[in-house]
Write a protein that holds these residues in place. Structure first.
Motif, mmCIF file in Angstrom:
data_model
loop_
_atom_site.group_PDB
_atom_site.id
_atom_site.type_symbol
_atom_site.label_atom_id
_atom_site.label_comp_id
_atom_site.label_asym_id
_atom_site.label_seq_id
_atom_site.Cartn_x
_atom_site.Cartn_y
_atom_site.Cartn_z
ATOM 1 N N ASP A 166 -19.932 10.824 9.501
ATOM 2 C CA ASP A 166 -19.334 10.135 8.355
ATOM 3 C C ASP A 166 -17.828 10.453 8.283
ATOM 4 O OD1 ASP A 166 -20.801 9.478 5.083
ATOM 5 O OD2 ASP A 166 -18.952 8.726 6.014
ATOM 6 N N LEU A 167 -17.164 9.747 7.386
ATOM 7 C CA LEU A 167 -15.734 9.967 7.174
ATOM 8 C C LEU A 167 -15.490 11.400 6.696
ATOM 9 C CD1 LEU A 167 -14.848 6.687 5.218
ATOM 10 C CD2 LEU A 167 -14.639 7.130 7.670
ATOM 11 N N GLU B 281 -3.266 6.597 7.296
ATOM 12 C CA GLU B 281 -4.118 7.762 7.525
ATOM 13 C C GLU B 281 -5.261 7.287 8.409
ATOM 14 O OE1 GLU B 281 -4.854 10.285 3.962
ATOM 15 O OE2 GLU B 281 -6.967 9.988 4.483
ATOM 16 N N VAL B 282 -5.656 8.071 9.396
ATOM 17 C CA VAL B 282 -6.726 7.630 10.313
ATOM 18 C C VAL B 282 -7.974 8.476 10.097
ATOM 19 C CG1 VAL B 282 -7.361 7.341 12.746
ATOM 20 C CG2 VAL B 282 -5.023 6.854 12.013
ATOM 21 N N ASP B 283 -9.111 7.807 10.032
ATOM 22 C CA ASP B 283 -10.380 8.514 9.923
ATOM 23 C C ASP B 283 -11.390 7.803 10.825
ATOM 24 O OD1 ASP B 283 -11.930 10.014 6.945
ATOM 25 O OD2 ASP B 283 -12.379 10.251 9.097
ATOM 26 N N PHE B 284 -12.525 8.456 11.065
ATOM 27 C CA PHE B 284 -13.533 7.892 11.970
ATOM 28 C C PHE B 284 -14.922 8.015 11.371
ATOM 29 C CE2 PHE B 284 -10.925 6.945 15.591
ATOM 30 C CZ PHE B 284 -9.873 7.853 15.514
ATOM 31 N N LEU B 285 -15.728 7.031 11.749
ATOM 32 C CA LEU B 285 -17.140 7.030 11.355
ATOM 33 C C LEU B 285 -17.905 6.634 12.614
ATOM 34 C CD1 LEU B 285 -18.508 5.442 8.099
ATOM 35 C CD2 LEU B 285 -19.617 4.940 10.274
ATOM 36 N N GLU B 286 -18.955 7.378 12.928
ATOM 37 C CA GLU B 286 -19.714 7.023 14.133
ATOM 38 C C GLU B 286 -21.028 6.367 13.757
ATOM 39 O OE1 GLU B 286 -20.226 10.004 17.099
ATOM 40 O OE2 GLU B 286 -21.204 8.618 18.501
ATOM 41 N N ALA B 287 -21.164 5.137 14.199
ATOM 42 C CA ALA B 287 -22.414 4.395 13.960
ATOM 43 C C ALA B 287 -22.962 4.020 15.319
ATOM 44 C CB ALA B 287 -22.138 3.136 13.147
ATOM 45 N N THR C 254 0.822 -1.211 0.000
ATOM 46 C CA THR C 254 0.000 0.000 0.000
ATOM 47 C C THR C 254 0.857 1.263 0.000
ATOM 48 O OG1 THR C 254 -1.845 1.134 1.060
ATOM 49 C CG2 THR C 254 -0.199 0.202 2.527
ATOM 50 N N ASP C 255 0.396 2.295 -0.736
ATOM 51 C CA ASP C 255 1.095 3.575 -0.602
ATOM 52 C C ASP C 255 0.424 4.434 0.472
ATOM 53 O OD1 ASP C 255 -0.345 5.182 -3.591
ATOM 54 O OD2 ASP C 255 -1.236 4.329 -1.780
ATOM 55 N N LYS C 256 -0.787 4.055 0.858
ATOM 56 C CA LYS C 256 -1.424 4.668 2.043
ATOM 57 C C LYS C 256 -2.609 3.822 2.454
ATOM 58 C CE LYS C 256 -1.400 9.015 2.702
ATOM 59 N NZ LYS C 256 -1.677 10.469 2.494
ATOM 60 N N LEU C 257 -2.652 3.466 3.715
ATOM 61 C CA LEU C 257 -3.746 2.672 4.274
ATOM 62 C C LEU C 257 -4.615 3.595 5.125
ATOM 63 C CD1 LEU C 257 -5.153 -0.046 4.861
ATOM 64 C CD2 LEU C 257 -3.577 -0.324 6.790
ATOM 65 N N VAL C 258 -5.895 3.697 4.732
ATOM 66 C CA VAL C 258 -6.832 4.492 5.529
ATOM 67 C C VAL C 258 -7.428 3.574 6.600
ATOM 68 C CG1 VAL C 258 -8.891 5.952 5.504
ATOM 69 C CG2 VAL C 258 -7.381 5.870 3.493
ATOM 70 N N VAL C 259 -7.096 3.847 7.858
ATOM 71 C CA VAL C 259 -7.601 3.033 8.970
ATOM 72 C C VAL C 259 -8.807 3.765 9.559
ATOM 73 C CG1 VAL C 259 -7.061 1.935 11.184
ATOM 74 C CG2 VAL C 259 -5.289 2.156 9.414
ATOM 75 N N LEU D 97 -8.977 -0.126 5.952
ATOM 76 C CA LEU D 97 -9.156 -1.129 7.013
ATOM 77 C C LEU D 97 -10.127 -0.544 8.036
ATOM 78 C CD1 LEU D 97 -8.351 -3.777 8.536
ATOM 79 C CD2 LEU D 97 -6.579 -2.402 9.676
ATOM 80 N N VAL D 98 -11.265 -1.189 8.210
ATOM 81 C CA VAL D 98 -12.254 -0.733 9.193
ATOM 82 C C VAL D 98 -11.995 -1.448 10.515
ATOM 83 C CG1 VAL D 98 -14.715 -0.567 9.754
ATOM 84 C CG2 VAL D 98 -13.947 -0.304 7.386
#
Ligand SMILES: O=P(O)(O)OC[C@H]1O[C@H](OP(=O)(O)OP(=O)(O)O)[C@H](O)[C@@H]1O
Ligand SMILES: [Mg+2]
Length: 182
Positions: free
Chosen positions: A87-88, A63-69, A35-40, A98-99
């Motif tokens: 949402d992201l 790279e880190v992102d969040f989603l609230e469910a 991967t050249d960048k993994l969004v976690v 990767l979730v």
């Protein structure tokens, strides 16, 4: 909101969690070695402890992102209606994703999120859950990686709550009600 007094019996120690995360990180690094960048993506709120420990074991471009469910609110039962509360912030089309989830119980939450994110056409979409309760599954779903399979017990700790309590316990414990009136 529960009013019944309960205690938490330790089920999985912090040491066992750390050891399992180290092993899982090795598998994830092999999967995403190119991967050249993994969004976690962390699923709030419950995954906030797990994602913090997991990403620090991933020496990859992350790279880190969040989603609230949310589907449980302050109860022990899934509403089976997964609400996306946040949402992201970034797009994921063509990205490696990767979730990260704390627990898969009926499966409604993570299966809904994976269906939603796959509709955005990521290059690769995988998921990891620290805990899995296969006996409770109501939909045909299994994470790509699982930390621990557990029996049908309501658990708290390591980010996981019961009515917003006990997320800060350093271990995973099972809830046991103590009053004899039940
Ligand atoms: O497989 P399921 O039956 O859908 O249950 C699993 C979901 O339930 C909990 O979230 P909750 O809705 O309690 O929100 P939280 O993450 O903010 O605690 C948990 O964090 C998972 O996201
Ligand atoms: Mg959750």
């Amino acid at each position: 909101m529960t009013k019944r007094p309960y205690v938490v019996d330790e089920m999985i120690t912090a040491k066992a969690i750390a050891a399992r995360i180290e092993a899982l990180a090795g598998e994830i690094k092999r999967e995403f070695a190119d991967t050249d960048k993994l969004v976690v993506v962390g699923l709030l709120r419950g995954s906030f402890v797990f994602i913090a420990d997991l990403v620090r074991e991933l020496d990859l471009p992350v790279e880190v992102d969040f989603l609230e469910a949310s589907s449980y609110g302050d109860t022990m039962e899934s509403s089976r209606e997964v609400r996306i509360l946040k949402d992201l912030r970034s797009g994921i089309e063509g990205r490696d994703v990767l979730v990260v989830e704390d627990i898969v119980d009926t499966g409604h939450t993570l299966s809904h999120v994976i269906h939603l994110l796959s509709s955005r056409h990521p290059r690769r979409l995988k998921s990891i859950a620290l805990l899995d309760k296969p006996s409770r599954r109501e939909v045909d779903f299994r994470s790509d990686w699982i930390g621990f399979e557990i029996p049908d017990e309501f658990v708290v700790g390591y980010g996981i709550d019961f009515a917003q309590r006990n997320r800060n316990l350093p271990f995973i414990g099972k809830v046991r009600f103590t009053d004899s009136s039940d």
